[in-house]
Design a protein around this motif. Structure first.
Motif, PDB file in Angstrom:
ATOM      1  N   ILE A   1      43.529  17.773   2.165  1.00  0.00           N
ATOM      2  CA  ILE A   1      44.177  17.788   3.363  1.00  0.00           C
ATOM      3  C   ILE A   1      45.760  17.248   3.190  1.00  0.00           C
ATOM      4  N   GLY A   2      46.673  18.119   3.944  1.00  0.00           N
ATOM      5  CA  GLY A   2      48.059  17.765   4.113  1.00  0.00           C
ATOM      6  C   GLY A   2      48.041  17.560   5.464  1.00  0.00           C
ATOM      7  N   SER A   3      48.125  16.381   5.807  1.00  0.00           N
ATOM      8  CA  SER A   3      47.925  15.835   7.647  1.00  0.00           C
ATOM      9  C   SER A   3      49.080  16.221   8.080  1.00  0.00           C
ATOM     10  N   ILE A   4      48.758  16.337   9.452  1.00  0.00           N
ATOM     11  CA  ILE A   4      50.013  16.370  10.334  1.00  0.00           C
ATOM     12  C   ILE A   4      50.177  14.824  10.838  1.00  0.00           C
ATOM     13  N   ASP A   5      49.177  14.493  11.348  1.00  0.00           N
ATOM     14  CA  ASP A   5      49.324  13.158  11.925  1.00  0.00           C
ATOM     15  C   ASP A   5      48.448  12.105  11.058  1.00  0.00           C
TER      16      ASP A   5
ATOM     17  N   LEU B   1      71.986   7.398   9.845  1.00  0.00           N
ATOM     18  CA  LEU B   1      70.760   7.425   9.174  1.00  0.00           C
ATOM     19  C   LEU B   1      69.816   8.400   9.837  1.00  0.00           C
ATOM     20  N   PHE B   2      69.114   9.107   9.213  1.00  0.00           N
ATOM     21  CA  PHE B   2      67.871   9.952   9.705  1.00  0.00           C
ATOM     22  C   PHE B   2      66.544   9.570   8.854  1.00  0.00           C
ATOM     23  N   ALA B   3      65.606   9.600   9.690  1.00  0.00           N
ATOM     24  CA  ALA B   3      64.287   9.336   9.155  1.00  0.00           C
ATOM     25  C   ALA B   3      63.369  10.544   9.522  1.00  0.00           C
ATOM     26  N   GLY B   4      62.235  10.408   8.912  1.00  0.00           N
ATOM     27  CA  GLY B   4      61.213  11.678   9.173  1.00  0.00           C
ATOM     28  C   GLY B   4      60.294  11.160  10.346  1.00  0.00           C
ATOM     29  N   SER B   5      59.251  12.077  10.418  1.00  0.00           N
ATOM     30  CA  SER B   5      58.345  11.734  11.828  1.00  0.00           C
ATOM     31  C   SER B   5      57.522  10.560  11.783  1.00  0.00           C
TER      32      SER B   5
ATOM     33  N   ALA C   1      64.241   8.326  13.713  1.00  0.00           N
ATOM     34  CA  ALA C   1      63.060   9.368  13.429  1.00  0.00           C
ATOM     35  C   ALA C   1      63.179  10.630  13.982  1.00  0.00           C
ATOM     36  N   THR C   2      62.727  11.745  13.291  1.00  0.00           N
ATOM     37  CA  THR C   2      62.675  12.976  13.638  1.00  0.00           C
ATOM     38  C   THR C   2      61.512  13.453  13.861  1.00  0.00           C
ATOM     39  N   ASP C   3      61.188  13.662  15.202  1.00  0.00           N
ATOM     40  CA  ASP C   3      59.821  14.144  15.392  1.00  0.00           C
ATOM     41  C   ASP C   3      59.316  15.471  15.014  1.00  0.00           C
ATOM     42  N   LYS C   4      58.231  15.379  14.435  1.00  0.00           N
ATOM     43  CA  LYS C   4      57.821  16.501  13.488  1.00  0.00           C
ATOM     44  C   LYS C   4      58.588  17.121  12.408  1.00  0.00           C
ATOM     45  N   TRP C   5      59.485  16.336  12.054  1.00  0.00           N
ATOM     46  CA  TRP C   5      60.377  16.586  11.054  1.00  0.00           C
ATOM     47  C   TRP C   5      61.146  17.969  11.329  1.00  0.00           C
ATOM     48  N   ASP C   6      61.086  18.306  12.552  1.00  0.00           N
ATOM     49  CA  ASP C   6      61.936  19.420  13.030  1.00  0.00           C
ATOM     50  C   ASP C   6      63.289  19.635  12.906  1.00  0.00           C
TER      51      ASP C   6
ATOM     52  N   SER D   1      69.561  11.524   4.817  1.00  0.00           N
ATOM     53  CA  SER D   1      68.749  12.638   5.247  1.00  0.00           C
ATOM     54  C   SER D   1      67.535  12.488   4.555  1.00  0.00           C
ATOM     55  N   PRO D   2      66.294  12.582   5.155  1.00  0.00           N
ATOM     56  CA  PRO D   2      65.173  12.366   4.310  1.00  0.00           C
ATOM     57  C   PRO D   2      64.483  13.905   3.996  1.00  0.00           C
ATOM     58  N   TYR D   3      64.993  14.883   4.532  1.00  0.00           N
ATOM     59  CA  TYR D   3      64.476  16.378   4.133  1.00  0.00           C
ATOM     60  C   TYR D   3      65.547  17.353   4.422  1.00  0.00           C
ATOM     61  N   ASP D   4      65.283  18.313   3.592  1.00  0.00           N
ATOM     62  CA  ASP D   4      66.376  19.405   3.459  1.00  0.00           C
ATOM     63  C   ASP D   4      66.469  19.989   4.656  1.00  0.00           C
ATOM     64  N   GLY D   5      65.602  20.167   5.174  1.00  0.00           N
ATOM     65  CA  GLY D   5      65.779  21.159   6.736  1.00  0.00           C
ATOM     66  C   GLY D   5      66.703  20.353   7.795  1.00  0.00           C
ATOM     67  N   ILE D   6      66.403  19.060   7.743  1.00  0.00           N
ATOM     68  CA  ILE D   6      67.156  17.988   8.556  1.00  0.00           C
ATOM     69  C   ILE D   6      68.668  18.316   7.896  1.00  0.00           C
ATOM     70  N   SER D   7      68.889  18.076   6.623  1.00  0.00           N
ATOM     71  CA  SER D   7      70.302  18.086   5.954  1.00  0.00           C
ATOM     72  C   SER D   7      70.888  19.604   6.488  1.00  0.00           C
ATOM     73  N   ILE D   8      70.514  20.527   6.100  1.00  0.00           N
ATOM     74  CA  ILE D   8      71.109  21.605   6.766  1.00  0.00           C
ATOM     75  C   ILE D   8      71.230  21.587   8.205  1.00  0.00           C
TER      76      ILE D   8
END
Length: 369
Positions: free
Chosen positions: A98-102, A176-180, A219-224, A249-256
């Motif tokens: 399981i790769g969980s969402i929440d 600063l940015f963080a994930g969900s 934080a960035t909701d849902k890493w969106d 940036s914690p994640y490439d999608g946020i970086s772009i």
């Protein structure tokens, strides 16, 4: 093997990750007697290419062992993921990956799995507040945060390539940015990064013009990436008369998303270079951006290796063995410390992307342009 019963563990037995696929189906007898184990694989979303790769890698390696696989994506909707897991349990799954969402929303459905004696492996995201998580396959997530912060400081010139302090004094303006907030990893990444950055913030070498430095604030909701774009757009007016030097940036999608946003106000030219932007996951868009000299760095987490760890855990459990772990202290989910196998992440920059990503056959040179 559809009865969904847990295999007894052999306390002294460990399965080496490197040998997970050796022998394939013949090791389990799955193809010899027609009794094929069923493994449910629940992944969070197809909106991130890394999760698509994770699901496909786990599925392919399980199929190579002769197992049946039910791979499902929940598109970041918790009720959907719960329903998918309930269906897997009802179908008599022998194990769940399981790769969980929440991280806290699966307690009840995992109780159903435990009642059916189905072992559960948390995949890359720790499942919290449940005693029914058997093992955890992930990367050293605290190290990821440290690597992100370190590359930010290196890009700004505050640290050299060896990680030693230079004579550069700043100050530098960063955001600063963080994930969900519903992903335990997001907190681990952020805390790891802030452990490195806080002394520079305290001394004034780094400043945050927005004043937003708390996890909940950044934080960035849902890493969106769309949510990251929306927040970045609210920050851009702060830089009408000053330069934005860097972004954690914690994640490439946020970086772009961040890079695209700052380009709209003139960054990305010889007179106004792009800020130093970190990332994670070595997604194709970011790998190409790094190769082009735009995004400064990403943290590469080879999903093929992570799949091998998870699949080795499944195989051990179904063979009546104890999965190999290398950490029995770090991941307390609020109910128990979950035995874990941690892989080592790797920083990728313009200087080493060919060696790491191309020579490592993660991407081809043609894909990276």
């Amino acid at each position: 093997m559809r009865q969904g019963k847990r295999r007894p563990a052999a306390a002294a037995t460990a399965v080496a990750v490197a040998g997970v696929l050796a022998g394939c189906a013949s090791a389990t007898g799955a193809e010899d007697d027609g009794d094929r184990p069923l493994v449910g694989v629940a992944m969070p979303t197809t909106t991130s290419e890394r999760w698509i790769a994770d699901g496909e890698n786990v599925q392919d390696q399980l199929l190579a062992l002769g197992y049946d696989v039910d791979l499902e994506y929940a598109e970041n909707d918790v009720p959907t993921q719960v329903a998918q897991l309930e269906d897997m349990i009802a179908a008599g799954a022998d194990a769940l990956v399981i790769g969980s969402i929440d991280g806290v929303a699966l307690k009840d459905v995992l109780g159903e799995a435990a009642a059916a004696d189905i072992p559960v492996i948390a995949y890359d995201r720790l499942i919290r507040e449940s005693g029914d998580v058997d093992y955890y396959a992930t990367f050293d997530n605290a190290r990821v945060g440290v690597q992100q912060a370190t590359t930010l400081l290196q890009g700004l010139g505050l640290l050299d390539e060896a990680g030693d302090r230079t004579d550069v004094t700043g100050p530098f303006a960063v955001e600063l940015f963080a994930g969900s907030t519903d992903d335990n990893n997001a907190t681990v990444f952020f805390d790891g990064a802030m452990g490195v950055l806080q002394p520079y913030l305290d001394s004034g070498v780094l400043t945050v013009p927005s004043g937003e430095t708390g996890f909940e604030e950044v934080a960035t909701d849902k890493w969106d990436p769309k949510n990251a774009t929306a927040r970045m757009d609210t920050l851009l007016p702060l830089y009408a008369d000053r330069r934005l030097d860097g972004v954690l940036s914690p994640y490439d999608g946020i970086s772009i998303a961040v890079l695209d946003a700052v380009k709209t106000i003139g960054y990305g030219t010889a007179d106004q270079p792009l800020p130093v932007v970190t990332g994670q996951d070595a997604e194709l868009a970011s790998a190409k951006s790094i190769a082009a000299g735009e995004q400064y760095a990403t943290v590469y987490k080879d999903t093929r290796q992570l799949a091998e760890v998870a699949v080795s855990m499944v195989r051990a459990l179904l063979d009546g063995a104890e999965p190999e772990t290398n950490d029995s202290r770090s991941y307390d989910n609020g109910v128990k410390v979950v035995p874990s196998f941690l892989l080592t992440p790797q920083v990728v920059t313009e200087q080493n992307y060919r060696q790491v990503l191309v020579a490592g056959r993660y991407y081809t040179a043609e894909e990276l342009g």
